[in-house]
Every structure is written in C-alpha cells, then in structure tokens.
Motif scaffolding. Structure first.
Motif: not given
Lengths: 375, 375
Positions: A254, A283, A286-287, A290, A293, A310, A325
């Motif tokens: 990332r 992006a 979300l990265a 990611g 998580m 979303l 978003f």
C-alpha cells in the motif's frame, strides 16, 4: 489567526481554540521506525510518540466538524494535576495520559511546570471514524501554546500537534492540506514501503514532518456527507492501530502505491476534478482497510451498515450521481461529492436503514482563537 | 470410484457423477500469465483458459454441498448442439459457452465431434460464495469423460477440470487437498508474487498444475458451517475476477505471503490443530478480499450480513468458542470449527438476523460415479 496567538496577555494564561477535523483523501496509516539518538546509540523504535508517518497524506479540513478547547494553566498549588474534560466527561487512564503527555510537550517548550485545566467540546460523536483526535489535538495545541504565550507559527504548531495525534498536524491548516512524511524531500514516496530509519535531532520542534496548505477553503466547493452508521466507540483506537500496520503483509504494498496516488490527488484537487479524485479516494480507503484487516491482530472497523452505504454509493454512481466514498478508522462512511450533488446525496443516504445520522461539511478554515472560553 | 470410470459400456455414452464442492483454507485468487507457444512466438497471455494459479491452495472437499451431473453424448443428427441445464434452467450466453468450451476439451481428448446433453443439479444455492463451479466442473469432467470411455486417472482429470474452473481441480479428490500451482516444484512460492511466464506444451493434459490429496476425509472431523446471508447472484463472477487480481496493488504482497501461510496450514491440517489453522484461514480470506476490493474495477463481494457474521464469530471466539471464518468470492461466511463445536456454532449463527440459511458440512469423499441418471 494563528499568527496572532502570541499577542494575548500572558498573565491570563487561558485561551480557547476551535479547530476543524479533517477527512483524508490519501490516508495516514502506520508510523515509521525512528531513531532518536545518534547512530548506534539505541535500537530503532517505532515513532509512536513522534508520529512520523509511513507516507504523505492529503486531506480536507472540515468546516462543520470541529472541536473547541479551552486551556488554562495554573501553578501546582492551585491545580495539583492536569484535569481534562471532553464532552462533559473527565478523562481517566490512557486517554488522560495521552493528553497529559501532550501538555508535557507544551510545558517543555515553554519551560514551565504548571498544570493545565482542559475543557473540550466536540460537535460530532467521538471515536467513530470522524477524526476527533485530529481536531482535538489541533485545538489543544493552539490553545495550550497561546495560553503559555509561545510564539510558534502554524508550521511549528503542526509539528507539535502531530506528536499528539498524527492527523492533527493537518488540522493546523484550512482548506486542502498535505502532510509531508518528512525526510529528504527529494526522496520518492516509493521508498517509504518499508519502515525506514529517521534521525530527529530535536523531536519537539523538528518540522520536517509537518503539514502545509495546498489550497485554501475557497478553492473547491467539495462536500463530505458523513453517514454515521454507528456511534459506538472503537474497540481499537487508531493510535494503537498505527503500530500494527507493519504487521500486515499488505502494508508495504500500500505505501508503495501511495506515491502514485498522491500525484493523482494533487492534480485532482488542483483541477477540481471529482472524477479523477474519486477512484483514488476509494482505492486508498479500501487498501488501508485491507491493511487493517490483515494486521496482527486483525482490525475490522467496518460494521454491516458500512457495507450498506458502500454498495449504495456505487449503485448511485452507476445511476449518474457523482459520489465517492472514503472510510477512516471506524465504521462510518464519508461520501465525497461536489456541492451541487450534496443535497441529493444527503437525501438518499438519510433513507438508508443503517444510517443513524448524517453530517455534511464543506472545507473549513484553519484553527481560530476565540474570545469566549468554555469555563 | 474414479479408477472405474472407464469400465462403463461405451455404447451407452451416458454417465452421472456427484462431486463435492470445496472450501479453501488458502485461497486461489488470480491467474498467472502463461505462454502457450514457443519462446518469442506469441506475446504472453493471461492463463484464463488454463487457470494456472498464482499460488498453491489448500481446501477441504465438502460432503454436504455437491453437484450431480449427467452427461450423455449423441451424434449431431440426434443432437444438433450441446444443451446444458443447471438446476432446471437451460444455460444461455457466456455461462453456456463456458460449459461448451469444457465439452470441447473432452471432445478433443476423445477425438469425437459429438454433442452432449448435460443436466446438473446443485444441492445448495449457486453463485453465492459456495463454489458451485468447483463441484460443477468436477462432476462435468468425470461424467463427461466416463461417458466417452476416456481412461484418465484422477490426476489427469484434475488437470482437465482445472481448465473449466480452477477450484474444480481440488474437487477431484476427497478430504484435504492441495492444488499445486504447477511449475518447478523446487521453486519457492515466494517467487509467485508477480505474473510469471509458464510454458505449457500440451495444455489439455499437462498435469503440472493439479491437485493431490493430503489426507482423506476421515483424517479430521472438521466442519464448515456456512452462513448464507444472501442467495443473490454475484455481479462479477469469480472467473472474471481472477483476471483482475493483477490490477490490485496488494496482489503481489498477498501471493508472496501465501508461501508461509501454506506451510502453517499443511502443519495445522496434519496435526489437526484448529488454533493453528484458524488465524491463517482468516488472514488469507481477508487478504484475498483486500486484493479484490482494490482491483480495477474494485470487487466488493461482502454484504452487510457478511460483517455481522464476521464480528459475531470473533465475539464468540473471545467467549471461548473455537470458530474461525473464511469467505470465498461472495457474501456468505464459512465458519470453520471442529465437530464438537458445530452444533453450538450452528445454533448461534442461525440466530443472527442477517443469516437466511445455514448449511453444515464435514469433509467428503471424492467424485462418485452413480448408477442412476438425471434423465
């Protein structure tokens, strides 16, 4: 406003500041390893207290989500210890320690040993994905420094605020703001993938890792329509999470990509191009999630309502509504659109079953010292 | 059973196979670039039709989620074209083309030009995170080959099934199965991060990328408690998604880490250690979805109910219930636990508002040729 902060009477030793939160388009997630001593003196440590980020970040300061903080300094006879109240609740434990550690920084800068009475009010729910620590530590820094009569410009205040909360460095400026990671400006962001060693000679005022204003709040009538799906407190604070970023197998990938994304966001903001900004906004959010998580332990900030928003946003976009978003370290969703689409976005998002409250903000000014006080 | 597939009377040219789906503990996501010609002959192409994966994967074949498929071959006078019915619906368009392409592989192997009548039944909802393509293409391959009298062992059938659907290669075996990525076994999985070039001389029967059984279905009484939160069809099929993996900035980082995770999962399955298996199970599922969400276009398979189950599983685990989740390319959640915890997990998950149906399966045997036919 900040330029005038040193002009207040030192005798009063009380000041109040209102600072806006901010929403990051490119996220701050993860701190770099920092060596504070001479080479070889000490093992490198994660720059938790210093909050040197793994990558540059870009944000919009929010006009409508802000913290107002009054700081009054008193000698230890009148005030035996620091007291901190946020939204009517006296802080205790680690939350109090974090504020006291920041007051220590201000005491060290002013060369005083007085204690502070701090009262702070947020106009939005804390610890739920709206960066209350950003506006909170920005307001605390500006009010605390002003009450001590410290003569510091916004850049130096940004460096100090950063050490309380990384994203607070960005709330020292209005409008559209970039926080420089802070070593060798000539270096490419691509080199930030790992956990590089930094050398900071004077941590408190070292202003290599500071924010600057890209454009002021009049540059672009962008809106952040914040869909609050849960007002509950986070189980893992983002300040703890930053230390975990490096444990994710996805983290380096990332931060490596962020270099290219920063260039796109700088251009998109400069050209006021929502269709260029939006995909990168999504992006990177979300990265970042990611990475969260897949860190150890795993951080799952999303709630069912997060997914509902979303999917709705993407469906609306397919219908022609230009909305994108982003998500901070929490369950709420920030829907970014231009002013002329904001009413439609607000109306639609309010109708979603999982959305409890909607808060809309445009870009706001930097911190402001106020005449009135909270006590 | 498979060993006997060539013994049926060729004259009948009709066979029926039941094959179990499988749940992957280490996921298959993303296909490698494959050069099918001589060096320099052609540009490398993504191995879509070949389904050479970026990384090895490990799965458990499911006893209770299976597809039963009858294939009957007839000459083109009696049957002018292939016909395919799944769960009572005649396939059309790209779904039909995908099956016809697989029938072409079987025709090429047998050297025939006949057409096939295919009837297939799933005992679980299709296209919702339970791998109907895995059990479907496994059953189609075994039944289709048997009806043609092809003498192929399970390994060869695994190679053929893989070309219909990558995960179908694993459903050729019962119990606990590893699918080898398929080039130089001496090479480390760490080298699979990028998109390596492969050379396949004879694509149809090349058995470098095939599955093998690690342990049979009696090895470990593990359970997959499948929480079905949405039975709706996916907007993007996983076969399309595999082509997108390489567009995610996180993809190479995931496949690089998979090497270490595979070793842990091999050991965890060998030692029947759920507490060793579980964290890796969750980490790879989350990493895969991180890749999916950040691919271009972004794939967001989760629904609100997905998050509800994930949070519930983690809360139950904190209460002492040893259950871990994984998620395929869909919204449903697979809760993995040992047999003695399955009733409690089923009971709890059934009570979640977002869960529409629960399906529990232990490890199952490999494909079975049946005496009866669907038509």
């Amino acid at each position: 406003m900040i330029g005038g902060l040193a002009t207040g009477p030192l005798s009063e030793r009380k000041a109040t500041c209102r600072a806006g939160s901010n929403i990051a388009f490119i996220k701050y997630w993860g701190v770099a390893e920092v060596a504070t001593g001479q080479a070889g003196d000490q093992p490198p440590v994660h720059g938790e207290g210093l909050n040197i980020p793994l990558n540059n970040s870009i944000s919009m300061t929010l006009a409508e989500a802000h913290t107002t903080t009054t700081v009054a300094w008193e000698d230890s006879v009148n005030l035996p210890e620091d007291t901190v109240a946020i939204d009517g609740v006296q802080l205790k434990g680690s939350a109090a320690e974090r504020v006291v550690a920041h007051l220590d920084r201000l005491r060290a800068l002013a060369g005083v040993s007085d204690n502070a009475r701090v009262v702070s009010l947020n106009n939005f729910p804390m610890a739920s994905g709206i960066a209350s620590s950003a506006s909170g530590f920005a307001a605390l820094t500006v009010a605390g420094a002003a009450a001590l009569g410290l003569r510091l410009d916004a850049t130096r205040l940004s460096a100090v605020a950063r050490q309380g909360s990384g994203s607070a460095s960005r709330s020292l400026f209005g409008g559209f703001v970039e926080w420089e990671r802070g070593w060798g400006r000539g270096e490419s962001e691509r080199e930030s993938g790992g956990a590089p060693l930094l050398r900071l000679d004077s941590a408190l005022l070292d202003s290599r890792s500071v924010a600057h204003q890209m454009y002021d709040e009049r540059h672009w009538a962008l809106r952040d329509v914040i869909a609050i799906v849960s007002a509950g407190a986070k189980r893992v604070s983002s300040s703890s999470g930053h230390r975990l970023a490096a444990t994710s197998p996805l983290n380096a990938a990332r931060t490596e990509r962020v270099g290219a994304w920063l260039e796109i966001v700088r251009r998109a903001v400069g050209e006021r191009d929502i269709s260029l900004l939006g995909p990168v906004l999504e992006a990177d959010a979300l990265a970042m999630h990611g990475v969260m998580m897949t860190s150890e332990p795993s951080l799952l900030y999303w709630q069912p309502g997060t997914l509902e928003v979303l999917h709705a946003a993407r469906a609306w976009r397919e219908e022609g509504l230009p909305v994108y978003f982003t998500i901070d370290a929490g369950p709420n969703v920030h829907l970014i659109c231009e002013a002329d689409a904001a009413a439609e976005v607000e109306w639609r998002v309010s109708a979603l079953p999982a959305v409890r409250r909607v808060l809309t903000s445009g870009p706001g000014a930097g911190p402001e010292l106020l005449d009135g006080h909270l006590f």
